[in-house]
Design an enzyme around this catalytic site. Structure first.
Site, PDB file in Angstrom:
ATOM      1  N   ASP A 129       0.835  -1.200   0.000  1.00 28.98           N
ATOM      2  CA  ASP A 129       0.000   0.000   0.000  1.00 28.98           C
ATOM      3  C   ASP A 129       0.875   1.257   0.000  1.00 28.98           C
ATOM      4  OD1 ASP A 129      -2.774   1.177   0.472  1.00 28.98           O
ATOM      5  OD2 ASP A 129      -1.728   1.949   2.244  1.00 28.98           O
ATOM      6  N   GLU A 141       1.991  -0.089  -4.825  1.00 27.19           N
ATOM      7  CA  GLU A 141       1.049   0.963  -5.213  1.00 27.19           C
ATOM      8  C   GLU A 141       1.814   2.286  -5.203  1.00 27.19           C
ATOM      9  OE1 GLU A 141      -3.306   2.614  -3.736  1.00 27.19           O
ATOM     10  OE2 GLU A 141      -1.674   2.387  -2.297  1.00 27.19           O
TER      11      GLU A 141
END
EC number: 3.2.1.20
Length: 584
Positions: free
Chosen positions: A214, A276
Site C-alpha cells: 500500500d 502501489e
C-alpha cells in the site's frame, strides 16, 4: 527486435497469474453478523478457482479501529475479531494453497493506527524512545483565535490539513490520510526493523506468497518536511505528493525490504510484491529485476483520468485517445527491459469500470462489460480482477449522503458544507463527482443470489454493515449469471482461458503499437511475440464502426469476441463490440 531483446518475457508465476482481489468486509458473511469474514472467503474459494484465477489478494484483515476500513492497523500480527481469528486466516491460506492458488495480503506500512502500541508509546512524551518513529512537529505559530497552526501547508489525501494536533505533548503528528492514520518515520532504522518483523516476517512465516504494498511511493518524505510550492492557487493547503512521493531514499527502502523478504523465506518459494506507487516516472526503476525492489507496480494514470489533480471528485472530460495513451503507459515502459507491469481497471479505491469507461445502461451493460474484459485480458502484464467486476457490477444510483461509508466522502462533504453550504453549486458538483467516482461503489456487499434483501451476502434477517447495490435485483448476481452462458461472469471465464492459451501474446506480448490512435471510437492495437502477432479491435461507442487492418492485406484468424452473432470476417464492429485476432 527478437525475443532475446526482451528480458521482460522471462517466465515467472506472478507474471502469468491472474489475481483476484477480495475486500473482506463485503465478500461473504459466514456467521450472520452483517460483516464479511475470513471463513466467508474460505467458503467461496472453489468459486474463485472455477473463475480461472491463480491467486487471491485479500485486503487488510488485521486488527483495526476501522477509521479507514482496516487501512489503519493497530496490530499487524492479529486478525480483526469481526473477521475471525488468526487460526481462521491460517486455514484460509492453507486451503488456498490446496486448491493450487497463491495467497497475497495487503502490506500497509506507510502508516498505522493511533491505537497501535508503537504510537501510544510515541505520543506519551517527547523523550520516549519511540518518539522519532513518527513525524512530530511543534506548531508553526498560533492564529488570532489562539489555535495552533500546522507545521507546513500539506493537504491530507482525504481533505483538510495533513497534520493533527495532539494535546498530550502540544505537538502535531503527520498523517497524510485519515486523522488517526499516522505516518511512520522510515528514516528511523529501529522503526523500519520493527515494521519488517511485525508486518512482513510474521506473515511470511505463515505461508503468504506475496504482498500488495500500500502507498509504496510515500515512505521517503522530502527532508525537513518543507512547505509545498503553490500548485493549486484556490487553496492554502497543497496536495502532499510534492513532499511525500518518490522521495530521496524510496528505492533504498524498497531494496532493504526486498532483502528482508528474501532472507526470511527458507523454503525456496518466490515472493511477489506489487507496489502501489500511483504516479511518477520511476516505474522502471521500481520493477527492474536487477534492482531487487518490487515485482510490479500499480500506476493510477488511467483510472484517475477524468478527475482533477487537485480534487478527485471534480469531473474532467477526457477523450478515448487520452485513455488509450494512459492505459498504454502502464506497460510501455517495460518493453525491452527487465521490468514488469500490471493491468487493472478496478480495485477497492475505484468506482466500477463499466459506469466509468463503458456504458452501464440496461441495453449495453453486459456487452460493454465484456468489451472491458477483452481489453484487460489482451494487455501485457499481471492481470488483476476485483470482486464483482467478474459479474459486471456497476455503480449504485443516486444515493443520499447518509448511505455513503467512505471516510474520504464524509470528510469532504463536511468541508464543502462548511465552506460553501449544503445547496451550493460546489455541493451539487460534489454529488455528481461521488456518484461517478466514489470508492464506495466498489465496496458494497457481493451479491451471491437474487434473494432479497441481502442477495446471499448475509442472512435475510441481518442488517449488513453497508447497503447493497440494488443491481442484484436486475440480474447482477453470481447465482443468475452462473446459469446464463451469455453472462459477463461466463465470458470472463472464457476470456481467462484464452489468456492462458495465448499467454505468449496476451501476457508477454511486446512491441505494442496503436492502430488508429486518434480515433475516439476505436481502441485497436497489435502486439508481437517472436513471429506471432495479436490484433485487437475494440469499439468504445454505441455506433457501428469499421476498423482498420493492422497492415494492408493482413489475414486475420479469430480468437475471441464479445458478440456471438457476428461475422468475424467483417471489418464492421457493432456497438461496444470487441474482437481479438491472430494476424497471419
Amino acid at each position: 527486435m527478437t525475443i532475446s531483446d526482451h528480458p521482460e518475457t522471462e517466465p515467472k508465476w506472478w507474471k502469468e497469474a491472474t489475481i483476484y482481489q477480495i475486500y473482506p468486509a463485503s465478500f461473504k458473511d459466514s456467521n450472520n453478523d452483517g460483516w464479511g469474514d475470513l471463513k466467508g472467503i474460505t467458503s467461496k474459494l472453489q468459486y474463485i478457482k472455477d473463475l480461472g484465477v491463480d491467486a487471491i489478494w485479500v485486503c487488510p484483515f488485521y486488527d483495526s479501529p476501522q477509521q479507514d476500513m482496516g487501512y489503519d492497523i493497530s496490530n499487524y500480527e492479529k486478525v480483526w475479531p469481526t473477521y475471525g481469528t488468526n487460526e481462521d486466516c491460517f486455514e484460509l491460506i492453507d486451503k488456498t494453497h490446496k486448491l493450487g492458488m497463491k495467497f497475497i495480503t495487503d502490506l500497509v506500512i506507510n502508516h498505522c493506527s493511533t491505537e497501535h502500541e508503537w504510537f501510544k508509546e510515541s505520543r506519551s512524551s517527547k523523550t520516549n524512545p519511540k518518539r522519532d518513529w513518527f513525524f512530530w512537529r511543534p506548531p508553526k505559530g498560533y492564529d488570532a483565535e489562539g489555535k495552533p497552526i500546522p507545521p507546513n501547508n500539506w493537504k491530507s489525501f482525504f481533505g483538510g490539513s495533513a497534520w493533527t494536533f495532539d494535546e498530550t505533548t502540544n505537538e502535531f503528528y503527520l498523517r497524510l490520510f485519515a486523522s488517526r492514520q499516522v505516518d511512520l518515520n522510515w528514516e528511523n532504522e529501529d522503526c523500519r526493523r520493527a515494521i519488517f518483523e511485525s508486518a512482513v516476517g510474521f506473515w511470511l512465516d505463515h505461508g503468504v506468497d506475496g504482498f500488495r504494498i500500500d502507498t509504496a511511493g510515500l515512505y521517503s518524505k522530502r527532508p525537513g518536511l518543507p512547505d509545498s510550492p503553490i500548485f493549486d492557487k484556490t487553496s492554502k493547503l497543497q496536495h502532499p505528493n510534492w513532499g511525500s512521493h518518490n522521495g530521496p531514499r524510496i528505492h533504498e527502502y524498497h531494496q532493504e525490504l526486498h532483502r528482508f523478504m528474501k532472507n526470511r523465506v527458507k523454503d525456496g518459494r518466490e515472493i511477489m510484491t506489487v507496489g502501489e506507487v500511483a504516479h511518477g516516472s520511476d516505474n522502471a526503476l521500481y520493477t527492474s529485476a536487477a534492482r531487487y525492489e518490487v515485482s510490479e507496480v500499480f500506476s493510477f494514470t488511467h483510472v484517475e483520468l477524468g478527475t482533477s489533480p487537485f480534487f478527485r471528485y471534480n469531473i474532467v472530460p477526457f477523450t478515448l485517445k487520452q485513455w488509450k495513451e494512459a492505459i498504454a503507459s502502464n506497460f510501455l515502459f517495460i518493453n525491452g527491459t527487465d521490468s514488469w507491469a500490471t493491468t487493472y481497471i478496478e480495485n477497492h479505491d475505484q468506482a466500477r469500470s463499466i459506469t466509468r469507461f463503458a456504458d452501464d445502461s440496461p441495453k449495453y451493460r453486459k456487452i460493454s462489460g465484456k468489451l472491458l474484459t477483452l481489453l484487460e485480458c489482451s494487455l501485457t502484464g499481471t492481470l488483476y480482477v476485483y470482486q464483482g467486476q467478474e459479474i459486471g457490477q456497476i455503480n449504485f444510483k443516486e444515493w443520499p449522503i447518509e448511505k455513503y461509508e467512505d471516510v474520504d466522502v464524509k470528510n469532504n462533504y463536511e468541508i464543502i458544507k462548511k465552506s460553501f453550504g449544503k445547496n451550493s453549486k460546489e455541493m451539487k458538483d460534489f454529488f455528481k463527482g461521488i456518484a461517478l467516482l466514489s470508492r464506495d461503489h466498489s465496496r458494497t456487499p457481493m451479491p451471491w443470489t437474487k434473494d432479497k434483501p441481502n442477495a446471499g451476502f448475509t442472512g435475510p434477517d441481518v442488517k449488513p454493515w453497508f447497503f447493497l447495490n440494488e443491481s442484484f435485483e436486475q440480474g447482477i448476481n453470481v447465482e443468475q449469471e452462473s446459469r446464463d452462458d451469455d453472462s459477463v461472469l461466463n465470458f470472463w471465464k472464457r476470456a481467462l482461458q484464452a489468456r492462458k492459451k495465448y499467454k505468449e501474446l496476451m501476457i508477454y506480448g511486446y512491441d505494442f503499437q496503436f492502430i488508429d490512435l486518434d480515433s475516439d471510437q476505436i481502441f485497436s492495437f497489435t502486439k508481437e511475440y517472436e513471429d506471432k502477432t495479436l490484433f485487437a479491435a475494440l469499439n468504445f461507442s454505441g455506433e457501428e464502426i469499421e476498423f482498420s487492418l493492422p497492415r494492408e492485406g493482413a489475414s486475420l484468424s479469430f480468437i475471441l469476441g464479445n458478440y456471438d452473432d457476428t461475422d468475424v470476417s467483417s471489418r464492421v464492429l457493432k456497438p461496444w463490440e470487441g474482437r481479438i485476432y491472430l494476424v497471419k
